[in-house]
Design a protein around this motif. Structure first.
Motif, PDB file in Angstrom:
ATOM      1  N   THR A   1      42.841  -1.192   2.104  1.00 11.08           N
ATOM      2  CA  THR A   1      43.578  -0.551   1.215  1.00 11.08           C
ATOM      3  C   THR A   1      42.613  -0.314  -0.171  1.00 11.08           C
ATOM      4  O   THR A   1      41.713  -0.981  -0.306  1.00 11.08           O
ATOM      5  N   PRO A   2      43.395   0.799  -0.936  1.00 10.35           N
ATOM      6  CA  PRO A   2      42.433   1.238  -2.235  1.00 10.35           C
ATOM      7  C   PRO A   2      42.323   0.104  -3.001  1.00 10.35           C
ATOM      8  O   PRO A   2      41.296  -0.256  -3.567  1.00 10.35           O
ATOM      9  N   ILE A   3      43.368  -0.810  -3.276  1.00 14.01           N
ATOM     10  CA  ILE A   3      43.123  -1.982  -4.170  1.00 14.01           C
ATOM     11  C   ILE A   3      42.037  -2.950  -3.764  1.00 14.01           C
ATOM     12  O   ILE A   3      41.425  -3.298  -4.606  1.00 14.01           O
ATOM     13  N   PHE A   4      41.875  -3.276  -2.324  1.00 19.02           N
ATOM     14  CA  PHE A   4      40.910  -3.917  -1.694  1.00 19.02           C
ATOM     15  C   PHE A   4      39.531  -3.461  -1.680  1.00 19.02           C
ATOM     16  O   PHE A   4      38.496  -4.010  -1.572  1.00 19.02           O
ATOM     17  N   HIS A   5      39.547  -1.982  -1.727  1.00 23.66           N
ATOM     18  CA  HIS A   5      38.191  -1.173  -1.732  1.00 23.66           C
ATOM     19  C   HIS A   5      37.735  -1.545  -3.029  1.00 23.66           C
ATOM     20  O   HIS A   5      36.609  -1.708  -3.395  1.00 23.66           O
ATOM     21  N   ASP A   6      38.569  -1.109  -4.295  1.00 25.28           N
ATOM     22  CA  ASP A   6      38.327  -1.410  -5.628  1.00 25.28           C
ATOM     23  C   ASP A   6      37.526  -2.738  -5.859  1.00 25.28           C
ATOM     24  O   ASP A   6      36.810  -2.760  -6.578  1.00 25.28           O
ATOM     25  N   SER A   7      38.329  -3.613  -5.254  1.00 31.42           N
ATOM     26  CA  SER A   7      37.973  -4.955  -5.867  1.00 31.42           C
ATOM     27  C   SER A   7      36.799  -5.653  -5.195  1.00 31.42           C
ATOM     28  O   SER A   7      36.287  -6.794  -5.506  1.00 31.42           O
TER      29      SER A   7
ATOM     30  N   GLY B   1      33.882  -3.387   0.164  1.00 31.70           N
ATOM     31  CA  GLY B   1      33.246  -3.701   1.488  1.00 31.70           C
ATOM     32  C   GLY B   1      32.386  -4.968   1.741  1.00 31.70           C
ATOM     33  O   GLY B   1      31.778  -5.040   2.689  1.00 31.70           O
ATOM     34  N   HIS B   2      32.189  -5.765   0.461  1.00 31.37           N
ATOM     35  CA  HIS B   2      31.496  -6.918   0.535  1.00 31.37           C
ATOM     36  C   HIS B   2      32.088  -8.156   0.926  1.00 31.37           C
ATOM     37  O   HIS B   2      33.486  -7.971   0.995  1.00 31.37           O
ATOM     38  N   GLY B   3      31.615  -9.064   1.271  1.00 29.77           N
ATOM     39  CA  GLY B   3      32.367 -10.577   1.852  1.00 29.77           C
ATOM     40  C   GLY B   3      32.695 -10.385   3.320  1.00 29.77           C
ATOM     41  O   GLY B   3      32.276  -9.563   3.927  1.00 29.77           O
TER      42      GLY B   3
ATOM     43  N   PHE C   1      22.547 -10.996   4.044  1.00 30.04           N
ATOM     44  CA  PHE C   1      22.610 -11.990   3.231  1.00 30.04           C
ATOM     45  C   PHE C   1      21.981 -11.938   1.669  1.00 30.04           C
ATOM     46  O   PHE C   1      20.834 -12.171   1.582  1.00 30.04           O
ATOM     47  N   ASN C   2      22.633 -11.118   0.957  1.00 28.81           N
ATOM     48  CA  ASN C   2      22.144 -11.188  -0.436  1.00 28.81           C
ATOM     49  C   ASN C   2      23.242 -11.499  -1.501  1.00 28.81           C
ATOM     50  O   ASN C   2      24.223 -12.092  -1.028  1.00 28.81           O
ATOM     51  N   GLU C   3      22.774 -11.458  -2.398  1.00 27.59           N
ATOM     52  CA  GLU C   3      23.530 -12.346  -3.570  1.00 27.59           C
ATOM     53  C   GLU C   3      24.975 -11.573  -3.815  1.00 27.59           C
ATOM     54  O   GLU C   3      26.038 -12.291  -3.967  1.00 27.59           O
ATOM     55  N   LYS C   4      25.217 -10.145  -3.607  1.00 31.16           N
ATOM     56  CA  LYS C   4      26.567  -9.268  -3.538  1.00 31.16           C
ATOM     57  C   LYS C   4      27.392 -10.006  -2.799  1.00 31.16           C
ATOM     58  O   LYS C   4      28.494 -10.479  -2.995  1.00 31.16           O
ATOM     59  N   ASN C   5      26.848 -10.107  -1.579  1.00 30.09           N
ATOM     60  CA  ASN C   5      27.783 -10.421  -0.318  1.00 30.09           C
ATOM     61  C   ASN C   5      28.013 -11.852  -0.512  1.00 30.09           C
ATOM     62  O   ASN C   5      29.098 -12.540  -0.323  1.00 30.09           O
ATOM     63  N   MET C   6      26.986 -12.667  -0.918  1.00 34.80           N
ATOM     64  CA  MET C   6      27.421 -14.094  -1.398  1.00 34.80           C
ATOM     65  C   MET C   6      28.460 -14.487  -2.303  1.00 34.80           C
ATOM     66  O   MET C   6      29.334 -15.357  -1.944  1.00 34.80           O
ATOM     67  N   MET C   7      28.474 -13.492  -3.339  1.00 38.50           N
ATOM     68  CA  MET C   7      29.456 -14.030  -4.379  1.00 38.50           C
ATOM     69  C   MET C   7      30.834 -13.540  -3.923  1.00 38.50           C
ATOM     70  O   MET C   7      31.827 -14.353  -4.018  1.00 38.50           O
ATOM     71  N   PHE C   8      31.027 -12.449  -2.976  1.00 38.41           N
ATOM     72  CA  PHE C   8      32.199 -12.100  -2.443  1.00 38.41           C
ATOM     73  C   PHE C   8      32.690 -12.870  -1.404  1.00 38.41           C
ATOM     74  O   PHE C   8      33.883 -13.133  -1.076  1.00 38.41           O
ATOM     75  N   VAL C   9      31.783 -13.344  -0.497  1.00 31.60           N
ATOM     76  CA  VAL C   9      31.964 -14.315   0.487  1.00 31.60           C
ATOM     77  C   VAL C   9      32.527 -15.692  -0.011  1.00 31.60           C
ATOM     78  O   VAL C   9      33.698 -15.973   0.124  1.00 31.60           O
TER      79      VAL C   9
END
Length: 507
Positions: free
Chosen positions: A116-122, A125-127, A299-307
């Motif tokens: 949904t838009p709110i989850f796309h905004d937040s 696509g990471h995590g 396996f990058n820092e952006k994905n790590m933060m969102f995971v």
């Protein structure tokens, strides 16, 4: 509150200029909007209420009780039907048998996440929770294997939970039988379990950063299910200014700053030969893929933060919310609480709880399962999306269609439960009093998107609940009877109990 009333209140609470702009835009779009698309080759689509141009079925749905509104529509249109959330076509799956066939029998076709838009905004696509494709597959596989390595469903996790009980119980005792709000201590306790697995350490309940992180998560989970956000998800270009969207994104930014700092601290202490949590393992995996020059590594820092953020949010809110319902229901139904006390006293006595005790506590186990069924804290799961054209139950559903797995309809399915609208532990007991599994018990959803922390959550619910009931009797505050305890939920992305206080009386 109807959707029309809610929209009016939302508009009236704002300045005249954006209201006028929105109304003008709505009328212009209504004039130029085309008919809702349908297959031109005669293929049969799921039925549903007739939508209006642009608004879809918005005026026919109570967005404050959307799962209940959809259950009512299922009675008229069948177990597979279509509604329009604004201009977006959504197929609703209702009833245990249909949910099981779609999510398990057609796992690939119904296995993608609609974001949904709110989850796309937040999340962008990471995590894990709000992602698709190879990134989702790699990160979910990594998270599952790492969580298992650090004790999910094993003795190590049990030790972590029982250790946390030793910190939680004194908080309850400190109130000396006086009524208090159980929200913070339960949220802090459950959050510490996932923190100990992710970061390799727990936090003190007085830690200001920890308190703020938990508070933001609880607040954001509530707001993402609010009326404002639901309207924003339908009309994101028109309603990006709504207050709750700004608050959710602000909370996200503040939480990411805290996560960045915690990751920096873990990186400074990293010993690749002795990983103490998921974060350490992620750093090691990231380094290996960099050294191997893996193209398009996820396996990058952006994905790590969102995971880390996804696991923290999911591991904090859902289990704590279920435990709040558990204690409230015990105070509401003292006769059921007394039977739990009697079984715990007979089987366990005063010794430390053990997860192996569950098989010898059939009534207590039944009560915990019935709490999950009755509380129904994630009534519509997280929306799915079809990965390809599919013919399901005789209906054609095209690729990319949004799908709501209506978990309420399984947990309250009248054809599966004897008394679906009543809190009744006998749903999980046979005539001899033995615990029985029920196929329609789907609080964690099913299929490819089943909750990845299900095993850990089950263990937490059992050990926290039994450890608390072993030591306390929960009652309403003085002057309030059991009948006056309100079981109406506070609607958000998850269904929380209304704000309340309970007394924890030492047994």
């Amino acid at each position: 509150m109807s959707a029309l009333e809610g929209a009016s209140a939302l508009l009236l609470s704002s300045s005249a200029t954006p209201v006028l702009a929105c109304v003008t835009a709505l009328f212009l779009l209504a004039f130029v909007s085309q008919r809702f698309s349908s297959p031109q080759d005669g293929r049969k689509e799921p039925p549903g209420p007739r939508p209006l141009p642009l608004l879809g079925n918005l005026l026919q749905l109570d967005l404050t009780w959307l799962d209940r509104a959809l259950c009512q529509l299922a009675k008229h249109h069948g177990s597979v039907f279509t509604v329009y959330m604004g201009t977006r076509k959504v197929v609703v799956l209702a009833g245990y048998k249909v949910l099981k066939e779609a999510l398990v029998g057609h796992a690939v076709e119904f296995g993608e996440r609609f974001i949904t838009p709110i989850f796309h905004d937040s999340n962008h696509g990471h995590g894990i929770l709000f992602a698709n494709g190879d990134s989702w597959k790699d990160l979910r596989r990594f998270a599952l294997s790492t969580l298992r390595d650090f004790g999910m469903g094993k003795r190590l996790a049990e030790e972590k939970i029982l250790e946390e009980c030793r910190h939680l119980i004194p908080i309850f005792e400190s109130h000396k039988g006086q009524p208090f709000d159980t929200t913070s201590p339960l949220s802090h306790a459950t959050s510490n379990i996932i923190c100990s697995i992710v970061y390799g350490n727990r936090f003190e309940y007085s830690d200001r950063r920890f308190i703020a992180m938990v508070k933001r998560i609880n607040e954001s989970v509530r707001m993402t299910g609010s009326f404002q956000i639901q309207l924003y998800n339908m009309f994101p270009r028109l309603l990006s200014w709504v207050k709750h969207r700004r608050m959710v994104l602000s909370n996200r930014d503040d939480s990411m700053k805290d996560v960045q700092e915690l990751l920096r601290q873990r990186k400074e202490k990293l010993n690749p030969q002795m990983c103490t949590g998921l974060v350490d393992c992620f750093f090691v995996r990231k380094q290996k893929e960099e050294e191997a020059c893996v193209e398009e590594s996820h396996f990058n820092e952006k994905n790590m933060m969102f995971v880390v953020g996804n696991l923290f949010a999911a591991g904090t809110d859902t289990t704590a919310t279920t435990l709040r319902w558990a204690l409230l229901l015990m105070a509401k139904y003292p006769q059921i609480q007394e039977r739990v006390h009697a079984e715990l006293s007979s089987v366990v006595g005063s010794r430390l709880m053990d997860v192996e005790d569950r098989k010898n506590l059939p009534y207590t186990n039944a009560v915990i399962h019935e709490i999950q069924r009755f509380a129904n804290i994630v009534p519509m799961a997280i929306m799915h999306q079809t990965t390809q054209d599919v013919t399901f139950q005789g209906y054609f559903i095209e690729k990319g269609t949004s799908v709501i797995p209506l978990l309420t309809s399984a947990l309250y399915d009248e054809s599966e439960w004897e008394t679906p609208n009543t809190f009744n532990p006998s749903h999980f007991l046979d005539k001899e009093g033995n615990f029985v599994k029920r196929d329609a018990f789907l609080p964690f959803s099913a299929g490819r998107r089943v909750c990845l922390g299900e095993g850990l959550a089950r263990m937490e619910l059992f050990l926290f609940f039994t450890s608390l009931l072993q030591r306390f009797r929960f009652t309403p505050p003085p002057g309030i009877s059991e009948d006056e305890l309100d079981l109406k939920p506070l609607v958000g992305f998850t269904l929380n109990p209304m704000p309340h206080r309970l007394s924890a009386v030492t047994r």
